[in-house]
Design a protein around this motif. Sequence first.
Motif, PDB file in Angstrom:
ATOM      1  N   ASN A 182      30.926  58.878   9.540  1.00  0.00           N
ATOM      2  CA  ASN A 182      32.036  58.945   8.581  1.00  0.00           C
ATOM      3  C   ASN A 182      32.813  60.248   8.715  1.00  0.00           C
ATOM      4  OD1 ASN A 182      31.683  56.411   7.356  1.00  0.00           O
ATOM      5  ND2 ASN A 182      30.079  57.203   6.019  1.00  0.00           N
ATOM      6  N   GLY A 203      23.729  53.975   3.081  1.00  0.00           N
ATOM      7  CA  GLY A 203      24.714  53.718   4.112  1.00  0.00           C
ATOM      8  C   GLY A 203      24.304  52.646   5.100  1.00  0.00           C
ATOM      9  N   GLN A 242      30.697  50.554   1.846  1.00  0.00           N
ATOM     10  CA  GLN A 242      29.397  50.949   2.368  1.00  0.00           C
ATOM     11  C   GLN A 242      28.312  50.640   1.349  1.00  0.00           C
ATOM     12  OE1 GLN A 242      29.016  54.471   4.616  1.00  0.00           O
ATOM     13  NE2 GLN A 242      31.113  54.461   5.337  1.00  0.00           N
TER      14      GLN A 242
END
Length: 751
Positions: free
Chosen positions: A407, A198, A735
Amino acid sequence: MATVQQLHRIPMPARPLTGASASTTIPNIEMDIATVANGAKTSNRLQKGDTRTAVIIYGPGQENIVSVFADVLGKPHRMADSFQGITSAEQDLVLGIPVGCAKIDITSRNRDAVVAINAHCVSLGMPPDTYISSQCDYEFLYPDTSFSRRDLARFISFTLGQINHHDTLMSKPRTYFISTTFPDVRAALPNIDILTVGADAVELRVDLLQEPLSDGSFAPIPSLSYIGEQVMLLRQRTELPIIFTTRCTEENGRFPMDNPDLYLEYLFRAIQWGVEYIDVELWLPVHIRRKLYERRGSSRIMSAFHDFSGNFKWPSARAESIFLESQKYADIVKMITIISDHNENFELEYFRSKIRSQFPASPPLSAVNMGETGQFSRTLNKVFTPITHPLLPIIAAPGQMSAAEINAALSLLGQLPKKSIYGISSPSSRIATPYAPFYEKCFNELGLPHQFAVVERHPKDPVCVEALCNQRAFGGAYLTPPVSLSSLMHGSSFFPRLSDGSGPILTEAARTIGMVDTIIVQSGSSSAPSSAPPMTPSDSNQSADKPFVSGAISPGGLLPSSSLVFDNANWRGIVSTLTRDLAPSAYSGRAAVVLATNADDAASTMYALRALRIGKVYTVGFKTPPGLAHGLEVEPFNSLESLQRARMVRDRASPFVIISALGPEKSNIVGMLVRVFGGSRGSSTQIRKVFLDLADGPRKGDPSAVAEQSGFAAYGVADTTAFTTVETLRLLVGQNVPYSFVRLTGGQGMF
């Protein structure tokens, strides 16, 4: 749990897209190189870069490093005893000069013609010669054992400007960086693959490093020797860009503020080490900030301002003046402050909007509020949001969140709706099946709400693909094997009607290659929140909580405001594989051999070679369409005589890279051709040629083993599949998942 289904013809939704035509022919779609997919530009990111003559300064007994530099750059090399007389005319060579000789006249070198790189083996002792370090353009630190060509390829490609991380990252809808808060980076390395999921960059908090001394205590300030080794170790274990940070005591760091020149010394050395991002605090004197900016080379400057007083206010004139002062010598402006009132988050968003509208040409702004009250701002910031991870010993700043937490918050706020993402395969190709648990693992690690399913399509029934795409909750798909653009469009009553009859958006790669392996959803709604990812539909009230049924079609179909982007990620996987241990310039002007049974199988390879500026391509087994041959000199091997002529060519005109897209059943034929163009490695430890085998499945022979015996560096489909997966995930969910994590998590079942 992700599922695998056989999907036959599914009825199309009864309600067509508004204003769409029923044409079944392929529309004349304009190719736009600047087209973005999920916010990321689709350019090949490869540049010609610095063409000055590279001179490598080496230590006692380390002359072999010169040949390694030359090999990575794809150039011959020779030794010299001084800088005198070196001109730009020798740019096709890599020159090596002993450190003792270099000290004599390094200051008088022609800087317009020469780039001086000090290559220092840490086993010879640290620090390197301080005079040479201060005078060279760049400095490469390497270990005597466990030497990494990959690390060198990354260093030289970046410092010479052949790759550009910054433009690629700034084109993404959101970017994150994770801060390593360990006193010794070695503690982070075992988990670095998981820590960086990420993240788009890794911050090295230099001020938090603790250099052990012989008496058992720690140095008050870590030395450049210790820091250099830390940078070297970190760069060997992650492909992500590094952010070099010396945070001062007044801004929640440990670096003293009584000697600003110390910051100049440390930060400039980071530039010489090829660190991608340099954090420069705003309190430093103007002449230091200006000097770092002017001498930053390929590195990018992040101007950093932190306020822990609690008195800073975003609507104030001071906030704007800080931004204007920061942006003078910065590629990114970072402003972070601590707050006590939730409304200050909205004041920050107004400030962000005002800066964007009043100063559109200014550097990107990364701005967040610290503390638990300010966590909301971290969900709205889109440029290099600092993130943490549960495996880190401490958080770098109050209120930091992990990528999964951000997220999850975006999902709760309706800015990251639940989507259905598919892996579409054919019955003859079961390679997609192992992806299901991998994608689930990635979504779980990233805290994404999406669901994933592998669906089998019938090769003679393309309607199933459009049926999946015409769903309200459709979030994208990858196709393996890739499907030709003509097959997707032929007979389709759905794809040509997209975008008011303009059809799907084609990236340059998809249009040129003619094969589609990734379908991305792109929202065209102007009413979407400015902080929402591109995949966010304008209607936030969609039924995201309905059960996920693979192949089911929601009554409304794809939102009329949404567009579909057809892309090809495989060519990027091929380029990443070929440049893993070599700089892109190693391929420029060289010759290649491509084997395939048809042009479709070879298309991604040909496009990748064009991106690498390959000069000539010899083809075996297929005829190259004119569009695919554009920019390349193509010569088919149609007889033994033509093969023999190519074999007799010497120097840069001889085949440098061989890529086979033939099936595994033809591996013996591939091995024979590799032997024809190979040669004995002999006593040299350097490999001058490259072989890439794209075959997947049981083989009758092992062409990669033959290639290594014949002096090639050999790569396989596992490498390209992993790199392609990295690119596919970036396109589908915006991502980053590192290559190393893909290999670690995928295991042998996936590859």
